[in-house]
Design a protein around this motif. Sequence first.
Motif, PDB file in Angstrom:
ATOM      1  N   GLN A 228       1.024  -1.279   0.118  1.00 16.79           N
ATOM      2  CA  GLN A 228       0.170   0.037   0.515  1.00 16.79           C
ATOM      3  C   GLN A 228       0.771   1.377  -0.269  1.00 16.79           C
ATOM      4  O   GLN A 228       0.566   2.347  -0.795  1.00 16.79           O
ATOM      5  CB  GLN A 228      -0.641  -0.033   1.074  1.00 16.79           C
TER       6      GLN A 228
ATOM      7  N   ARG B 275      -5.075   1.815  -2.699  1.00 19.18           N
ATOM      8  CA  ARG B 275      -4.034   1.524  -3.576  1.00 19.18           C
ATOM      9  C   ARG B 275      -3.387  -0.030  -3.635  1.00 19.18           C
ATOM     10  O   ARG B 275      -2.250   0.344  -3.781  1.00 19.18           O
ATOM     11  CB  ARG B 275      -2.910   2.278  -3.423  1.00 19.18           C
TER      12      ARG B 275
ATOM     13  N   GLY C 124       0.956  -4.096  -5.743  1.00 19.13           N
ATOM     14  CA  GLY C 124       0.992  -1.687  -5.994  1.00 19.13           C
ATOM     15  C   GLY C 124      -0.076  -1.296  -7.090  1.00 19.13           C
ATOM     16  O   GLY C 124       0.297  -1.143  -7.889  1.00 19.13           O
TER      17      GLY C 124
END
Length: 334
Positions: free
Chosen positions: A87, A143, A248
């Motif tokens: 993240q 994310r 990600g």
Amino acid sequence: MPRIRAINYKRFSLLLLVVMLLSSCSKLYDSTTTIPLAHTLDVNHPVHLALLHMDKRLQELSSGQMKLKIFPSGQLGTEREILELVQIGSLGMTKVSASPLEAFVPKMKVFSLPYLFNNNKHYWDTLNGEVGKRLLNEGTAFRIKGLGYFDAGSRSFYSSDNLIKTPDDLNGMKIRVMNSQSAVDMVNTIGGSATPVSFGELYTALQQGVVDGAENNPPSFYFSKHFEVSKYYLLDEHTSIPDVIIIGTHIWNNLNSQQQDWLTQAMSEATDYQRVLWKESTEQSLKAVKEAGVEIIVADKKPFQESVKPIYDNLKDEEIITLVDEIKLIGELP
């Protein structure tokens, strides 16, 4: 104290290496784009073997322009810690169970509902269909993006001393669950006492009687060596919670369309490969624990299905209710 400093230094060194690898991911015109991927499982686990296959196919599809750098066995932390590294942009990819993902992608909690799927075909028709694909993209606000699913089989109860054959047998038993509200609700509804314990501490918790039992799939029961401190394994198969391969968005969004296609194709082929490995591993794990003295009981699922009806009756989240209806409809298709 020196031991702790040594462990932290090792973790720091690995993280530094990851950061260096990540810097290569942004250089999309270099000869090779390397994406670091970490997970918590043993190197003999079907998930790790499938990720190695994914790396191999990614290199072949891209003619050496892309590859993975895999850190197994919890080298970079727990499942949640690794997810947080993805993240914040300090790591590229990971494998995470859909259950802990509930904290970031609330709709993933649908997979933690007990006896949601009719059979294995219903399970994969859901994951490979529109519902499964839609859920993979639900985490972009946090994310993270799902690339695909790996088979994590079905979770069943096991216990140290008390034989479990019916829901009534769980009354008063402390059952270890993942850190998931859905898992807690399920065990409590059946009649047990749900007790969240980290997976790494579970062997000792079973051995010392901190918990009376737990629930997991056969390969995890075997590879964790929990069969050494558990006499009984009940194949009730209450939940089928997939593993999700996460990337990600800081990596995904910086890949060009060709690189995204290579990675997507490698993921798809790794999923097919892992499903075969998982089936074989499940059969081998059950055989091995039985030979080690564990009593395996095939459950009469009907009483368990009846015991969890209040979970469905009490659903209030309209989005989850809609998802359940969609998934049930998939199970009715020819």
